[in-house]
Design a protein around this motif. Structure first.
Motif, PDB file in Angstrom:
ATOM      1  N   ASP A   1       0.865  -1.329  -0.067  1.00 39.85           N
ATOM      2  CA  ASP A   1       0.143   0.036   0.179  1.00 39.85           C
ATOM      3  C   ASP A   1       0.895   1.501  -0.124  1.00 39.85           C
TER       4      ASP A   1
ATOM      5  N   LYS B   1      -1.480   4.046   1.978  1.00 44.16           N
ATOM      6  CA  LYS B   1      -2.898   3.964   2.463  1.00 44.16           C
ATOM      7  C   LYS B   1      -3.030   2.909   3.516  1.00 44.16           C
TER       8      LYS B   1
ATOM      9  N   ASP C   1      -5.776   0.948   5.680  1.00 45.62           N
ATOM     10  CA  ASP C   1      -7.224   0.621   5.895  1.00 45.62           C
ATOM     11  C   ASP C   1      -7.691   0.724   7.082  1.00 45.62           C
TER      12      ASP C   1
ATOM     13  N   SER D   1      -5.905   7.342   2.661  1.00 49.64           N
ATOM     14  CA  SER D   1      -4.900   7.613   1.871  1.00 49.64           C
ATOM     15  C   SER D   1      -4.183   9.002   2.395  1.00 49.64           C
TER      16      SER D   1
END
Length: 155
Positions: free
Chosen positions: A73, A88, A90, A111
């Motif tokens: 990510d 990013k 989650d 993000s």
């Protein structure tokens, strides 16, 4: 008598002051988290991406804390002498009770990105590693940018 009257006013003033303070204490509990969930999503990248930048004779090194972010990510780009780090995180499962009451939440997700400007970087030799939530990016300087002392003779 005058003393008793003043004493009575003093007691009334203290009582009113206490009630006034209690009113704000109660409203503080009621309004204390008002808007917090709305504004919590508006975190800035500087808070989410704390970093150190080091400069050596032959390179720059950027070290960024990215706890809770998976390697997949993270995106790194270098264009026009600007390093862009995007990440990013989650969403997480919160620890609220059965009614969904969460007293406070300081963990952020979503993000975010941050940019760093560098001069004279050898783009093709940039390297990066990610270990234990810490991203390290090494940006080697171009050979001609590495400062060497050169003695110049005057004719």
């Amino acid at each position: 008598m005058k003393y008793m009257f003043l004493k009575g006013l003093d007691i009334m003033a203290n009582d009113l002051s206490n009630r006034f303070n209690q009113l704000f204490d109660d409203s503080d509990r009621f309004f204390g988290n008002f808007g917090r969930s709305f504004f919590s999503g508006l975190s800035d990248s500087f808070k989410d991406m704390k970093s150190d930048i080091k400069e050596n004779d032959d390179s720059y090194q950027v070290v960024v804390d990215l706890p809770g972010v998976e390697k997949k990510d993270i995106a790194l780009d270098f264009k026009d002498n600007v390093l862009t780090i995007s990440a990013k995180r989650d969403s997480f499962s919160d620890e609220s009770d059965a009614d969904g009451n969460l007293i406070t939440s300081e963990r952020s997700y979503g993000s975010f990105s941050r940019q760093y400007a560098f001069a004279n970087v050898e783009e093709s030799k940039i390297s990066a590693s990610y270990q234990n939530g810490v991203l390290t990016v090494t940006l080697p300087k171009k050979a001609e940018a590495i400062s060497n002392t050169h003695h110049i003779t005057i004719d």
